[in-house]
Design an enzyme around this catalytic site. Sequence first.
Site, PDB file in Angstrom:
ATOM      1  CG  ASN A  68       5.384  16.074  17.560  1.00  0.00           C
ATOM      2  OD1 ASN A  68       5.207  16.887  16.658  1.00  0.00           O
ATOM      3  ND2 ASN A  68       5.828  16.428  18.751  1.00  0.00           N
TER       4      ASN A  68
ATOM      5  CG  ASP B 107      11.130  16.901  18.688  1.00  0.00           C
ATOM      6  OD1 ASP B 107      11.837  17.740  18.125  1.00  0.00           O
ATOM      7  OD2 ASP B 107       9.926  16.750  18.437  1.00  0.00           O
TER       8      ASP B 107
ATOM      9  CB  SER C  36       8.978   4.618  17.804  1.00  0.00           C
ATOM     10  OG  SER C  36       8.303   5.335  16.805  1.00  0.00           O
TER      11      SER C  36
END
Length: 179
Positions: A30, A40, A125
């Site tokens: 992010n 992540d 994404s």
Amino acid sequence: MIVHFGASRIELVQGDITQQRVDAIVNAANSGLLGGGGVDGAIHRVAGPTLMQETRMLYPDGCPTGSAVATTAGRLPAKYVFHAVGPVWAGGEKGEPKLLASAYQTCLELSLDHHCQSIAFPAISTGVYGYPIDLAAETALGVTWKFLKQKQHPEVVRFVLFGPGPYGAFARVLESLAE
Ligand code: ADP
């Protein structure tokens, strides 16, 4: 699935990006580079705390959407992590394809700057950020195809897809590009 491209190749595999033995793995980060869930979280867990220390020190202001920044990779088998910030899907009229393309493009350029022979991407994404997988595959592979045609580098661009659905979406697009 492997498609050869001159001296380079594009590989699609199903698996976990944290286990890839490549020079650089890409994180779907992010813009605050603050860590999170999904890929992540997995990358930071395996890499250990040095990854967050390094991103905080080198990039205190984070990274804009559509770009990427590099760190070393802590305990991961890779040498580098490229933290790429893809767009949040908002229906497709807010510049999402351009921003996603530019996140991939920046990572490919970073791979040249850091003399990487191999790079592994997740489907940026397409998790929490909600980007439709078919459209994301078109952009990811379209940018890679063009880049390899121009630069013949890096040697290996691998897409590590988390499950059969994302793998199928990428395979359909890669087959149509390779025809
Ligand atoms: P974003 O916020 O950019 O959407 P996510 O981490 O939520 O990022 O998801 C991006 C993609 O990564 C999704 O397709 C998700 O299924 C996938 N993913 C999650 N964990 C892993 C992993 N360990 N290895 C590879 N891909 C993963």
